[in-house]
Design an enzyme around this catalytic site. Structure first.
Site, short mmCIF file in Angstrom:
data_model
loop_
_atom_site.label_atom_id
_atom_site.label_comp_id
_atom_site.label_asym_id
_atom_site.label_seq_id
_atom_site.Cartn_x
_atom_site.Cartn_y
_atom_site.Cartn_z
CG HIS A 197 -1.41 -3.96 -0.49
ND1 HIS A 197 -0.38 -4.72 -0.81
CD2 HIS A 197 -1.97 -3.61 -1.83
CE1 HIS A 197 -0.12 -4.81 -2.21
NE2 HIS A 197 -1.23 -4.00 -2.72
CE1 TYR A 226 2.65 -4.74 -4.70
CE2 TYR A 226 3.87 -3.01 -5.05
CZ TYR A 226 2.62 -3.57 -5.20
OH TYR A 226 1.58 -2.77 -5.32
CG ASP A 261 3.62 2.14 -4.77
OD1 ASP A 261 2.99 2.83 -3.91
OD2 ASP A 261 3.33 0.89 -5.30
CG MET A 312 2.90 11.26 -3.44
SD MET A 312 1.41 10.48 -3.07
CE MET A 312 2.06 8.78 -3.38
CE LYS A 332 0.95 0.06 -2.48
NZ LYS A 332 2.11 -0.37 -2.99
N GLY A 356 6.28 2.19 -10.12
CA GLY A 356 5.59 1.12 -9.48
C GLY A 356 6.49 -0.14 -9.60
#
Length: 385
Positions: free
Chosen positions: A174, A112, A107, A75, A141, A81
């Site tokens: 999440h 979102y 991410d 990773m 997530k 973000g």
């Protein structure tokens, strides 16, 4: 490109194209009956002899700095973000600029509301040959409204459809708290100004459903977000597939030392969100009629003094502080200048004295800004932490 030369060893050969040259990586993996040995060689070829060492070295760092999961998966330490990035034009521009700066870790989350935008960009990159899928690291997530074992696969597939991918690299739970499922679009169900909670949240049953997503090939690894020490340990003690990563708020004012020690004990990597204190929340909360005071991390005198010493920005110091402790960072920005600054954190080091001064800024739980009641009613759930 992978070339199998024999049953005793394999060779991986990759070429990374830079602006004025390229980096060739040769990876030899040797096998015997008891262990595996991996050796890497990196070679730089410049198209211009005067090409500055610092430039290619920095790009190399962006590609080779990573943490390793218990399954051998890597990773990248730096990610982008994307919370609160819902405007298509801005997000598409940001993703393309980030890619050109060396970002390969992105991410997102179902909540979102931008997976479809990111998916369009990813599909464009991959279909055009700009990047291979295995060169990207994509995180999404499970939403709180999906916190039921019967809905994990459903929301996993919805995210994959939106992202236009066959798999993600990491799928996280999440939130430790479950919210009542109303429909796919009601991501934050509210009644009377408070969250509508699902009090039947069963972490162990949900985790078993998460493990099935790995076995089905929909995600390479699974992990947690916004879980406490006690909750992490409960998962670990009952897991068939261990959590690979824990994503939590972490920064100089809230350093999460106990939680990080727990992760280290179980070989769980740690990803820090809100490394600047998430200043964008002030505007978000104002829209909801709520007041939020941004933690003054970027104006802290100690941070600013260290930044001046290194001729860096306060933001770069905050990121480097976490990075030097092998924490993954996912700063969010759609500002081109800050996007570039956030990427340029691999060509300097903080001294021992710098690190001690920054460690002394830790406020413990008082430094936390994503508290258990940052959404009205969240603290009423039995798994709230």
């Amino acid at each position: 490109m992978k070339c199998f030369l024999s049953k005793l060893y394999t060779v991986n050969f990759q070429v990374y194209q830079l602006d004025k040259g390229c980096i060739v990586k040769l990876e030899f993996t040797l096998f015997n009956q008891t262990k595996t040995l991996r050796i890497e060689f990196l070679f730089f070829f410049s198209l211009q002899y005067h090409f500055a060492l610092g430039n290619w070295k920095q790009q190399l760092f962006k590609m080779t700095n990573f943490v390793e999961f218990h399954n051998g998966q890597r990773m990248p330490l730096l990610g982008l973000g994307t919370w609160q990035a819902e405007n298509r034009e801005d997000l598409e521009r940001t993703l393309n600029e980030a890619f050109d700066l060396g970002y390969r870790h992105f991410d997102t989350a179902y909540t979102y509301l931008n997976e479809h935008i990111i998916g369009d960009v990813l599909q464009g990159w991959i279909s055009s040959g700009k990047v291979r899928r295995d060169e990207l690291f994509i995180v999404t997530k499970l939403p709180p409204i999906g916190m039921d074992e019967s809905r994990v696969e459903y929301f996993m597939k919805k995210s994959l459809d939106a992202l236009k991918l066959d798999y993600v690299d990491l799928y996280l739970i999440h939130l430790a708290v479950g919210l009542k499922y109303v429909d796919d679009n009601t991501i934050i169900p509210m009644e009377g100004g408070k969250l509508v909670l699902d009090m039947s949240t069963d972490h162990l049953a949900i985790w078993k459903a998460m493990e099935k997503q790995v076995k089905a090939g929909r995600t390479k690894a699974i992990g947690l977000s916004n879980f406490s020490v006690k909750q992490v340990e409960r998962i670990v003690k009952n897991a068939e597939i261990l959590p690979a990563n824990l994503q939590m708020e972490a920064h100089v004012y809230y350093q999460q030392k106990e939680l990080r020690e727990t992760c280290k004990k179980y070989e769980i990597t740690f990803c820090a969100y809100a490394p600047f204190g998430s200043p964008g929340r002030k505007q978000l909360f104002a829209k909801r009629g709520l007041n939020f005071e941004v933690p003054a991390l970027l104006e802290d005198p100690v941070v600013c003094a260290i930044a001046k010493t290194h001729a860096r920005t306060a933001g770069q110091i905050l990121l480097r502080f976490l990075l030097q402790q092998e924490l993954v960072v996912i700063p969010k920005s759609t500002n081109s200048k800050r996007l570039s600054e956030n990427a340029n954190i691999f060509d300097f080091n903080l001294s021992v004295e710098d690190m001690k001064a920054l460690e002394a800024l830790d406020l413990g739980s008082a430094g936390r800004s994503f508290t258990s009641n940052w959404l009205p009613g969240l603290d009423l759930h039995p798994e709230s932490n």
